[in-house]
Design a protein around this motif. Structure first.
Motif, PDB file in Angstrom:
ATOM      1  N   PHE A 434       0.839  -1.192   0.000  1.00 36.55           N
ATOM      2  CA  PHE A 434       0.000   0.000   0.000  1.00 36.55           C
ATOM      3  C   PHE A 434       0.877   1.246   0.000  1.00 36.55           C
ATOM      4  O   PHE A 434       1.948   1.259   0.601  1.00 36.55           O
ATOM      5  CB  PHE A 434      -0.916   0.025   1.225  1.00 36.55           C
ATOM      6  N   ILE A 435       0.394   2.235  -0.717  1.00 39.54           N
ATOM      7  CA  ILE A 435       0.984   3.569  -0.627  1.00 39.54           C
ATOM      8  C   ILE A 435      -0.078   4.455   0.012  1.00 39.54           C
ATOM      9  O   ILE A 435      -1.177   4.621  -0.539  1.00 39.54           O
ATOM     10  CB  ILE A 435       1.382   4.120  -2.002  1.00 39.54           C
ATOM     11  N   ALA A 436       0.220   4.967   1.182  1.00 34.82           N
ATOM     12  CA  ALA A 436      -0.764   5.752   1.926  1.00 34.82           C
ATOM     13  C   ALA A 436      -0.094   6.984   2.500  1.00 34.82           C
ATOM     14  O   ALA A 436       1.130   7.031   2.666  1.00 34.82           O
ATOM     15  CB  ALA A 436      -1.389   4.909   3.039  1.00 34.82           C
ATOM     16  N   ARG A 506       5.319  -8.145   1.607  1.00 39.61           N
ATOM     17  CA  ARG A 506       3.893  -8.120   1.320  1.00 39.61           C
ATOM     18  C   ARG A 506       3.112  -7.329   2.362  1.00 39.61           C
ATOM     19  O   ARG A 506       3.414  -7.378   3.560  1.00 39.61           O
ATOM     20  CB  ARG A 506       3.348  -9.549   1.234  1.00 39.61           C
ATOM     21  N   ASN A 507       2.108  -6.608   1.862  1.00 40.50           N
ATOM     22  CA  ASN A 507       1.158  -5.859   2.693  1.00 40.50           C
ATOM     23  C   ASN A 507       1.803  -4.739   3.505  1.00 40.50           C
ATOM     24  O   ASN A 507       1.169  -4.186   4.406  1.00 40.50           O
ATOM     25  CB  ASN A 507       0.395  -6.801   3.640  1.00 40.50           C
ATOM     26  N   SER A 508       3.046  -4.410   3.198  1.00 40.48           N
ATOM     27  CA  SER A 508       3.663  -3.286   3.902  1.00 40.48           C
ATOM     28  C   SER A 508       3.120  -1.977   3.341  1.00 40.48           C
ATOM     29  O   SER A 508       2.558  -1.932   2.245  1.00 40.48           O
ATOM     30  CB  SER A 508       5.185  -3.330   3.766  1.00 40.48           C
ATOM     31  N   VAL A 509       3.260  -0.915   4.125  1.00 35.07           N
ATOM     32  CA  VAL A 509       2.723   0.388   3.742  1.00 35.07           C
ATOM     33  C   VAL A 509       3.875   1.350   3.495  1.00 35.07           C
ATOM     34  O   VAL A 509       4.728   1.545   4.368  1.00 35.07           O
ATOM     35  CB  VAL A 509       1.789   0.945   4.830  1.00 35.07           C
ATOM     36  N   LYS A 510       3.915   1.911   2.306  1.00 33.75           N
ATOM     37  CA  LYS A 510       4.914   2.909   1.964  1.00 33.75           C
ATOM     38  C   LYS A 510       4.317   4.307   2.166  1.00 33.75           C
ATOM     39  O   LYS A 510       3.157   4.548   1.819  1.00 33.75           O
ATOM     40  CB  LYS A 510       5.365   2.767   0.506  1.00 33.75           C
ATOM     41  N   ASP A 511       5.111   5.181   2.726  1.00 33.30           N
ATOM     42  CA  ASP A 511       4.633   6.534   3.021  1.00 33.30           C
ATOM     43  C   ASP A 511       4.626   7.383   1.746  1.00 33.30           C
ATOM     44  O   ASP A 511       5.662   7.639   1.151  1.00 33.30           O
ATOM     45  CB  ASP A 511       5.514   7.186   4.080  1.00 33.30           C
TER      46      ASP A 511
END
Length: 721
Positions: A434-436, A506-511
């Protein structure tokens, strides 16, 4: 003697060459007949002196076929590096498989990738990349099964275990010596295979409890892998081509595999016959029945397949007749091996293959059936599959338990049977992240609600646009190992963007948080910047001026200091030089008796004294001797400045005497110059009658001798440098 020796030597060489040729011929014969364990020791000796392509191929393949994979990897490495340009794909494939077995998965992939690229086979390159993606997705699930190595395993091979009521039936190397039936299988030097039965409640007691399934089914040939009907009255099994008690072979002297049928008659398996779709020149093996027992699945390398062993289906009618076998097609079958089919109650087809995306050698795959078509198979994952052969898989839909076999390291022997229990479903998903982030105002850091945020791929394709929430938040789902650009925009603000590269987690969030700057703020900052630049310029100019003044002052002070230091140095040097000069003069005075002090004067005493005849200025002979002494002193002391002072008596008028004395001084001066004394060191001075040594009131008041004393020449040192 010499001729005899050469004859013996030549004969010996011929015998050696002949023996080597015979050994190579024997090794090749073993290899062609698949007697790999017999061929290996011969090739090991041959390869020491003969590393031809064929010898290395056969040695590597022999190790490969007997699962001595580290040794196979060594020789495939040599083969591909030395003969790579003349090898087909199969050797690079087998080299890759051995590397996977020894844990070098990345290098295994590189071997095939480099080969496909060298052949410009873009289709295979793309397929290999897709296989890698599939395996990464499967691997990400984690371990899906609990495994237990069964206590009945031995150092020999056991495989093909299937539960039948309260027992399991499995294949294993013949356990008991039976006269005439204990022939060794020369592929791997083990006994031929038989089928055994073992009570489930006595698994922990080991293979000593196992008994032969049937004396009519088990023969001196191989028997293994079976399918049994639900009423337990009919069994289908695999056996070598065997007719009326004799082995049958094809043109290459290989006994092919066939599927046989037996019926249970009064507790004994009778009426054994081969199925009608077998053949003498190809193998048919590994029968499996669907739940309704209307279709039999099997493996075969019969003509018309995709390569090596393919999976087939054949209809089974109620009257026991079979239809025409049908290849399951390119979705299931590859140019490599597909074997050991198993079909569960839901019509999921499990099988082993080394042609689909696998972790090494044979892996277990599953294909779901939709209508009459099997879908693209999936690797069932770990720990079922690994770098070695994993096969003869079956599982019960009732309790998700079953069995499979593997020759992986850490087992008891060759092929071991493992009990399995599925603990996690096979949900294969592409790697995603994810990019959030939030959109904020740059200077105040306050959220900017409802900004528009775009997600763009590396090639500029717009993936998705979102309107940030009231809290200015946004979130995109993206793929792993990719590059994206996140762009944010809103009226009255300047657009902003940032590049984000995802990884394999997997499923990590990038800022993806972004800051926007208002147009008004940018204009204000621009004007402030101009004003600050102007002020800064003025400040720097003022500072530069002050620095120039300081520098000029500093330079003046420095110059003054340097000058003072120089003057001081010169004065000190002068004092020192004067001191040294005086010391030198004093020493010279001490060393030279003719140099003496007379009051404040230093003179060179001329002995005998230089006198002049009356009214004359020429130098007497004795005067020259004295002058030679003066010359010596002057040469020894080049710093002396000498005044030649001559005097007259009082006779004659003053003017005459002054002229006369000057002539006398000049006469001495000229003499000294002629003797090598520099003119610059000399001064000639005529004093006339002004400075008599003996004062005479009248000419007659002094004697001639006294007058002569007054007619003298004095040598006064006026300077001594």
């Amino acid at each position: 003697m010499k001729k005899i020796f050469l004859f013996i030597l030549f004969t010996g060489l011929l015998q050696t060459v002949s023996f080597a040729q015979e050994e190579l011929k024997r090794a090749n014969m073993y290899f062609e007949r698949a007697f790999y364990t017999d061929a290996i020791p011969l090739y090991v000796e041959i390869v020491k002196t003969n590393k031809s392509s064929k010898v290395v191929k056969n040695l590597a393949d022999s190790y490969y076929n007997t699962y001595q994979l580290p040794r196979a990897a060594k020789w495939y490495s040599y083969l591909t590096s030395v003969y790579g340009d003349n090898l087909d794909e199969s050797y690079f494939f087998k080299y890759s498989q051995t590397l996977k077995a020894v844990g070098e998965f990345e290098e295994a992939t590189e071997v095939l990738m480099d080969y496909y690229k060298s052949q410009n086979n873009l289709e295979k390159v793309a397929l290999l990349k897709e296989d890698l993606r599939h395996l990464e997705n499967v691997d990400a699930i984690g371990e899906r099964f609990k495994l237990e190595n069964l206590a009945l395993n031995t150092i020999k091979s056991e495989f093909g275990a299937t539960r039948v009521d309260s027992s399991i039936i499995y294949a294993a190397s013949k356990k008991k010596a039976i006269p005439g039936l204990n022939k060794r299988y020369r592929w791997n030097s083990e006994n031929y295979l038989d089928m055994y039965t073992h009570p489930l409640d006595k698994i922990t007691l080991g293979d000593s409890i196992s008994v032969s399934l049937s004396s009519t089914i088990n023969t001196k040939m191989h028997e293994a892998t079976f399918a049994i009907t639900k009423d337990r009255k009919t069994i289908y099994f695999t056996r070598n081509n065997f007719h009326k008690g004799k082995k049958k072979t094809d043109g290459k002297k290989i006994s092919r595999l066939k599927i046989y049928k037996a019926e249970l008659v009064d507790g004994s398996w009778e009426n054994i016959e081969e199925l009608p779709f077998n053949g003498d020149n190809f193998s048919t093996e590994h029968p499996a029945l669907n739940a309704s027992e209307t279709i039999m699945y099997f493996a075969s390398d019969r003509p018309g397949g995709f390569g090596s062993l393919d999976l087939y289906a054949v209809s089974l009618n109620a009257n026991g007749e079979f239809g025409e076998p049908k290849n399951l097609g390119a979705t299931i079958n590859t140019e490599k091996k597909e074997q050991f089919p198993f079909i569960d109650k839901k019509n999921n087809l499990y099988f082993s293959s080394n042609g689909h995306a696998g972790f090494g050698l044979l892996d277990v795959f599953v294909s779901k059936k939709q209508g009459d078509t099997f879908q693209k198979p999936n690797n069932v994952g770990k720990p079922i599959n690994g770098g070695y052969d994993d096969f003869s898989f079956n599982i019960s839909s009732n309790n998700n338990q079953g069995f499979f076999a593997s020759n992986r390291p850490g087992g008891v022997g060759g092929d071991d049977i493992y009990k399995l229990e599925e603990t996690k479903p096979l949900h294969i998903k592409d790697c995603s992240q994810f990019i959030a982030g939030i959109v904020t105002e740059a200077s105040s850091q306050k959220p900017i609600a409802f900004a528009v945020v775009d997600l763009v791929t590396e090639d500029g394709t717009l993936v998705e646009s979102q309107t940030a929430s009231e809290k200015a938040e946004f979130k995109f789902s993206v793929t792993c190992m990719a590059q994206y650009t996140v762009k944010a925009r809103k009226a009255e603000y300047k657009d902003n963007s940032k590049i984000i590269i995802t990884d394999k987690k997997r499923n990590s969030v990038k800022d993806g948080s972004l800051e926007l700057r208002s147009i008004a703020q940018i204009e204000k900052e621009k004007n402030d910047k101009i004003q600050k630049a102007k002020e800064e310029k003025e400040r720097l100019e003022k500072l530069a001026k002050e620095e120039r003044i300081k520098e000029e002052k500093r330079k003046k002070e420095e110059a003054k200091r340097v000058k003072e230091q120089e003057e001081k140095r010169k004065e000190e040097a002068k004092i020192k030089a004067e001191k040294e000069r005086k010391a030198r003069i004093e020493k010279a005075i001490q060393d030279e008796p003719a140099v003496v002090r007379q009051g404040k004067r230093i003179v060179i005493k001329a002995e005998p004294k230089v006198h002049f005849d009356y009214d004359l200025w020429y130098i007497r002979l004795e005067g020259k001797e004295t002058l030679d002494k003066i010359i010596r002193i002057l040469k020894n002391n080049p710093g002396i400045q000498l005044e030649i002072g001559t005097h007259t008596d009082i006779r004659g008028n003053d003017n005459y005497n002054e002229i006369l004395s000057q002539k006398r001084s000049n006469s001495v001066l000229e003499y000294l110059i002629r003797q090598g004394i520099s003119k610059e060191r000399l001064t000639a001075k005529g004093y006339g009658e002004k400075m008599p040594l003996i004062k005479c009131e009248t000419e007659e008041s002094c004697t001639e001798e006294q007058h002569e004393i007054n007619r003298r020449c004095e040598f006064v040192i006026v300077d001594w440098k």
